[in-house]
Design an enzyme around this catalytic site. Structure first.
Site, PDB file in Angstrom:
ATOM      1  N   HIS A   1      36.976 -49.238  19.539  1.00 25.40           N
ATOM      2  CA  HIS A   1      37.390 -50.631  19.389  1.00 25.40           C
ATOM      3  C   HIS A   1      36.168 -51.519  19.249  1.00 25.40           C
ATOM      4  O   HIS A   1      35.145 -51.288  19.891  1.00 25.40           O
ATOM      5  CB  HIS A   1      38.212 -51.060  20.615  1.00 25.40           C
ATOM      6  CG  HIS A   1      38.983 -52.317  20.425  1.00 25.40           C
ATOM      7  ND1 HIS A   1      38.415 -53.571  20.527  1.00 25.40           N
ATOM      8  CD2 HIS A   1      40.296 -52.526  20.142  1.00 25.40           C
ATOM      9  CE1 HIS A   1      39.338 -54.488  20.321  1.00 25.40           C
ATOM     10  NE2 HIS A   1      40.487 -53.890  20.088  1.00 25.40           N
TER      11      HIS A   1
ATOM     12  N   ASP B   1      46.155 -49.350  19.190  1.00 23.22           N
ATOM     13  CA  ASP B   1      46.741 -49.197  17.858  1.00 23.22           C
ATOM     14  C   ASP B   1      47.119 -47.748  17.568  1.00 23.22           C
ATOM     15  O   ASP B   1      48.099 -47.487  16.869  1.00 23.22           O
ATOM     16  CB  ASP B   1      45.756 -49.687  16.790  1.00 23.22           C
ATOM     17  CG  ASP B   1      45.396 -51.151  16.973  1.00 23.22           C
ATOM     18  OD1 ASP B   1      46.328 -51.962  17.043  1.00 23.22           O
ATOM     19  OD2 ASP B   1      44.205 -51.468  17.065  1.00 23.22           O
TER      20      ASP B   1
END
Length: 430
Positions: free
Chosen positions: A307, A364
């Site tokens: 991330h 995600d």
């Protein structure tokens, strides 16, 4: 005593700038008078080192994997709260008591219908229109139906407008899906919970009753909570920039939806499934793609791993991982893409290359798997993200308008084009 940062310029002049301190001991140099006193501006592409506001909504510590809404850890909220409770917390600053929560739930339920005229708006979209286009257009159009939506009234009536937004986006999103598959619209039902109501509008049809599933409903509720806000990201900043012009909350949130639509922001979970499809269709084996991901010269990237903000494990991913496995177990789905995803996850959590670089699965990654498992099409993934983010956008918009120091957004630039030139008539141009 106020801390001061001293800026020394090449011409020998110096400027003292105040240092602001946040509640988590974060520090920021106040450069609001820099240009006025020195003639200089700062250049910061992407604003990655620039604080655009002071905010009390969300605290994010990417280095240590910390995320808090209004001081409450995401772990606590995910375990103990509903999405509507979290929405109230973000917008109003405190968790609701029983009466406040009931009133908020009732208000949202009351406003879940959209004006019947708006049903005809869907006729103007092609069947293959991306649902994010429909969602942003319809949210912007909501302001045409409510006199409390414009100018100063938009701020004074934020309570009713925020309830309308949270209520109606699920109806609009479900109608957009029904439009894409050619099925009749399903109206909301007051007796259902927020998550269950959305699932019913999405998947029920006149010929067949929708069967509620607690595991799926809980997973959806959890994903909405985890997406509810994430500090000053691209879409939240867009909502603030647009709102700074006194644009109403519907127009401002619609701008956030469009910012979220960008593949670098809200499209990550969609890219996860597209990557899984690529791996499956090419049939080279998972190990081949793992090696490609490790090769710096390869163009292949493992989507949903690592991330930009979290330099450690994404705290939201830890929470949603268990829910992901509960959904897969409950549905007993035999899907080769999901099998590939599970194998990739195992590799990323055990391979030294990924561990050393902290390339852990993100939120995600798991949400993409869950959405696919419960039957939500890929082009709706970003819409699902937007449904969760609505309360955060409203909270950011509201906080901005309550800030006495707020000004209309107007960034500076460093001009690098031509100096003044003499105009050449077209007959003399080469």
């Amino acid at each position: 005593m106020t801390e001061i940062a001293k800026l020394v310029l090449k011409n020998g002049k110096s400027l003292e700038l105040p240092v602001l301190k946040g509640s988590e001991n974060e520090k920021a140099i106040d450069i609001s008078e820099l240009r006025a006193k020195t003639g200089y501006i700062t250049i910061d592409p992407g604003f990655v080192n620039t604080g655009v506001c002071e905010s009390a909504i969300t605290f994010l510590d990417g280095e240590n994997g910390v995320l808090r809404y209004r001081g409450y850890s995401i772990e606590q909220l995910a375990k103990k709260s509903t999405f509507i409770e979290v929405a109230y917390l973000l917008i109003h600053g405190e968790l609701p008591n029983e009466t406040q929560l009931k009133d908020f739930v009732d208000r949202i339920s009351l406003h879940s219908m959209i004006h019947e005229d708006m049903r005809h708006f869907f006729d103007g979209f092609a069947q293959n229109t991306h649902p994010m286009v429909i969602l942003s257009s319809m949210v912007s159009a909501l302001s045409a139906y409510y006199s409390e939506a414009s100018g100063k009234a938009s701020i004074e009536n934020i309570e009713i407008n925020s309830a309308r937004l949270i209520a109606k986006v699920t109806t609009i999103a479900a109608f957009a899906y029904k439009k894409s598959v050619g099925q009749p619209f399903v109206y909301p039902k007051d007796e259902l919970t927020y998550a269950s109501n959305f699932l019913n509008m999405m998947f029920s049809v006149p010929a067949e009753s929708f069967v509620k599933d607690k595991v799926i409903e809980q997973a959806l509720e959890l994903m909405l909570i985890l997406h509810a806000d994430h500090e000053q990201n691209c879409s939240a900043s867009t909502v603030r920039v647009v709102g700074s012009s006194k644009a109403n909350v519907y127009a401002s949130v619609a701008s956030g939806i469009l910012a979220l639509w960008g593949p670098l922001h809200g499209g990550a979970n969609q890219q996860v499934v597209q990557m899984l499809e690529k791996i499956y269709l090419e049939g080279k084996g998972i190990s081949k793609y793992i090696e490609m991901a490790k090769n710096q010269k390869s163009e292949f990237r493992l989507m949903g791993f690592g991330h930009r903000v979290y330099k450690n494990f994404d705290p939201r991913a830890k929470i949603i991982k268990d829910a992901c496995y509960r959904v897969l177990k409950k549905l007993e789905i035999k899907d080769p893409l999901l099998e590939i995803a599970i194998e990739l996850e195992k590799t990323a959590l055990t391979d030294d290359y990924f561990i050393e670089r902290k390339l852990y699965p993100t939120l995600d990654f798991y949400t993409g798997i869950i959405y696919r498992a419960i039957g939500i099409p890929v082009n709706m993934f970003t819409v699902m993200f937007a449904l969760g983010r609505i309360p955060g956008w409203i909270a950011q918009w509201k906080e901005m308008h309550e800030d006495p120091n707020q000004k209309i957004a107007r960034p500076r630039q460093l001009f690098t084009g031509h100096k003044e030139r003499k105009y050449i008539p077209i007959s003399q141009r080469i």
